[in-house]
Motif scaffolding. Sequence first.
Motif, PDB file in Angstrom:
ATOM      1  N   ILE A  16      12.777   8.141  -9.491  1.00  0.00           N
ATOM      2  CA  ILE A  16      13.763   7.080  -9.469  1.00  0.00           C
ATOM      3  C   ILE A  16      14.204   6.842  -8.352  1.00  0.00           C
ATOM      4  O   ILE A  16      14.529   5.645  -7.943  1.00  0.00           O
ATOM      5  CB  ILE A  16      15.132   7.720 -10.765  1.00  0.00           C
ATOM      6  N   LEU A  17      14.682   7.830  -7.539  1.00  0.00           N
ATOM      7  CA  LEU A  17      15.319   7.733  -6.161  1.00  0.00           C
ATOM      8  C   LEU A  17      14.091   6.967  -5.290  1.00  0.00           C
ATOM      9  O   LEU A  17      14.618   5.879  -4.492  1.00  0.00           O
ATOM     10  CB  LEU A  17      15.586   8.932  -5.559  1.00  0.00           C
ATOM     11  N   THR A  18      12.878   7.439  -5.350  1.00  0.00           N
ATOM     12  CA  THR A  18      11.790   6.403  -4.620  1.00  0.00           C
ATOM     13  C   THR A  18      11.938   5.230  -5.044  1.00  0.00           C
ATOM     14  O   THR A  18      11.750   4.159  -3.995  1.00  0.00           O
ATOM     15  CB  THR A  18      10.554   7.321  -4.860  1.00  0.00           C
ATOM     16  N   TYR A  19      11.914   4.586  -6.323  1.00  0.00           N
ATOM     17  CA  TYR A  19      11.979   3.334  -6.645  1.00  0.00           C
ATOM     18  C   TYR A  19      13.102   2.572  -6.447  1.00  0.00           C
ATOM     19  O   TYR A  19      12.727   1.327  -5.880  1.00  0.00           O
ATOM     20  CB  TYR A  19      11.653   3.439  -8.193  1.00  0.00           C
ATOM     21  N   ILE A  20      14.349   3.189  -6.256  1.00  0.00           N
ATOM     22  CA  ILE A  20      15.403   2.754  -5.853  1.00  0.00           C
ATOM     23  C   ILE A  20      15.257   2.386  -4.271  1.00  0.00           C
ATOM     24  O   ILE A  20      15.583   1.163  -4.029  1.00  0.00           O
ATOM     25  CB  ILE A  20      16.712   3.666  -6.049  1.00  0.00           C
ATOM     26  N   LEU A  34       0.791  -1.214  -0.049  1.00  0.00           N
ATOM     27  CA  LEU A  34      -0.076  -0.043   0.005  1.00  0.00           C
ATOM     28  C   LEU A  34       0.948   1.412   0.095  1.00  0.00           C
ATOM     29  O   LEU A  34       0.534   2.185  -0.398  1.00  0.00           O
ATOM     30  CB  LEU A  34      -1.082   0.089   1.237  1.00  0.00           C
ATOM     31  N   SER A  35       1.891   1.249   0.559  1.00  0.00           N
ATOM     32  CA  SER A  35       3.149   2.409   0.769  1.00  0.00           C
ATOM     33  C   SER A  35       3.622   2.589  -0.588  1.00  0.00           C
ATOM     34  O   SER A  35       3.674   3.863  -0.967  1.00  0.00           O
ATOM     35  CB  SER A  35       3.899   2.041   2.079  1.00  0.00           C
ATOM     36  N   GLY A  86       4.870   5.746  -3.576  1.00  0.00           N
ATOM     37  CA  GLY A  86       5.664   5.680  -4.718  1.00  0.00           C
ATOM     38  C   GLY A  86       5.175   6.124  -5.838  1.00  0.00           C
ATOM     39  O   GLY A  86       5.642   5.846  -7.155  1.00  0.00           O
ATOM     40  N   SER A  87       3.882   6.818  -5.678  1.00  0.00           N
ATOM     41  CA  SER A  87       3.253   7.654  -6.610  1.00  0.00           C
ATOM     42  C   SER A  87       2.717   6.762  -7.837  1.00  0.00           C
ATOM     43  O   SER A  87       2.559   7.217  -8.926  1.00  0.00           O
ATOM     44  CB  SER A  87       4.079   8.747  -7.338  1.00  0.00           C
TER      45      SER A  87
END
Lengths: 145, 269
Positions: B242-246, A45-46, A51-52
Motif C-alpha cells: 500500500i505504501l509503495t502504491y501511494i 518499468l520501475s 511496485g511488485s
Amino acid sequence: MPKYKKGKKQVQEEQDTRQRMSDQKTEMYNSSIRSLIVGGICFVLSLLFNGSLINITPESGTAADVLLILMKSLFIVVFYTFTLIGLANAMELRGKPSALREVFIIGAMAIIQGILSLPVFFVSLIGVILATLYLWGVQVRVERY
Amino acid sequence: MSRLRKKSTITVIILISLCAIVVFNQCIKLGSAWDVEELTAPIGQHPTIDGKKDSYWSGANTTDNESPDLRLYVMINSSFLYVLVEVRVVNHNDDEFVKLLLSNSTDSEVEDFKDAKLIQTRNFSHSDTRSYFTEDQHYDGGEYLNDSVSNFIGAANVSTAANSYSYYEFRLTTSTSAQYIFDYHNDTSLDFDETYAITIQFGNHPEGEDPTIQTTSTVLLSFASIDIPYVEPPEIRKVMLILTYIAFSVVGIGFIVIVVISYQSRMKI
C-alpha cells in the motif's frame, strides 16, 4: 518614422538570427520532451518491477538476484537522469534555470520508488548521487566552454 | 436381615458397575490418541489467518484424533508456527472453543503445559452474529490465567461446505523473531531446533457457565531443519505494498506536473 532605414541585408540577418533562435528553442523543447518520454518509460518499468506488479523472486544472493536489483535500480536512476534533464531544459526555455530544489524533488521522487527493497533503495541512492555529480560536472564544463 | 443384605449387595453391584463404566469410559478416552506420536512441521507458505482452510494448508503435516474427532495441521514459515485444528463435528455448539496447550519441552505433565492459546467462539451456528475471541493464557496454581500481552493471532470459522467442519487457525511467533514480544514467564519459547509437547482441549464454554472439556493426548512437535528465508508475513507485506502504491501515485502525479510544465514551455517559444 525611424531615422535609419534598415538595409535589406540587415533585415535578412535579423530574420535569420530570430529563425535560428527559434529553431534552437524548438530543438530544446523537443529534447526536453524526448527526455521526459524516456523518463516516463523508465517510470512505468520501475512501477512494474519495483511496485511488485511483475513479481520475480530469485534465490537470495544468486547472480539473478543481483542482476534484478541492478536492473530495478537502473530504471530508477535513468528515470531520475532523464526527468531532470527534461525539466531543466523546459525551465531554461521559460527563462528560469533549475536549481537545487528541483534536483532534490526529482531525487526524492526517484529513490522513493525503491522502498520495497532495501538493496534497490541503496543502489538507487548511490546511482542518483553519481548521476547528479555527472550532470553537475557536465554543466560546469558547458559553462566554461 | 437377609433382605437388607440383598439390598446392600445390589447397591454394591450398582456402585461397582458405575465405577466400571467410568473407568471404561476413561480407558476409551485414554485410548484415543493421535495417529502419530511425533509430528514434524514442514516449511509452507503463509496462510491467511481467517479461520478458513486455504490451499496453503495442503503443504502442512497432519495427524488425526478420534475422540474428539479432530485433525491437526502444522507448518512453519520464516519465524512463525502455523497450527490449524479441524473440528470434524457436524453439529457445532454455539460456544465452542479450542485451546492449544504447549509445553516448553517434551514433558507432558499437566503443569508442564504452562502456555495456552485459546480461541473461543460465540453464536457459532448463526452466520450473521457469529464471533470469536482469542486469549493468550499461562498456567498458574492449577488454572489458566490471561496473559497481559498476547503473542499469537487466531481465528475461527465454520465451513459452508456440506461437511460443515469448524476451523481454528493459530499463528505463533518464535522467540528468535525481532517482532516477538517475548514473555519468558508466560509463553513457550518456540525455537525451531527444539521439540515441544502439545495437546488440544476442545469443548463448549457458554458465558458464565463451566466449560465441558475434551482433552486429546500429547503429540510431540518438531520442525523441519533447514534455513528458512525470511518472508514478511502477509499483513506487513500488504502495508508495504500500500505504501509503495501511494509512493508511486505521488511520483506519478509529480511526473505529470513536470510534463505539464514542459508543455507550457512550448507556449513560450
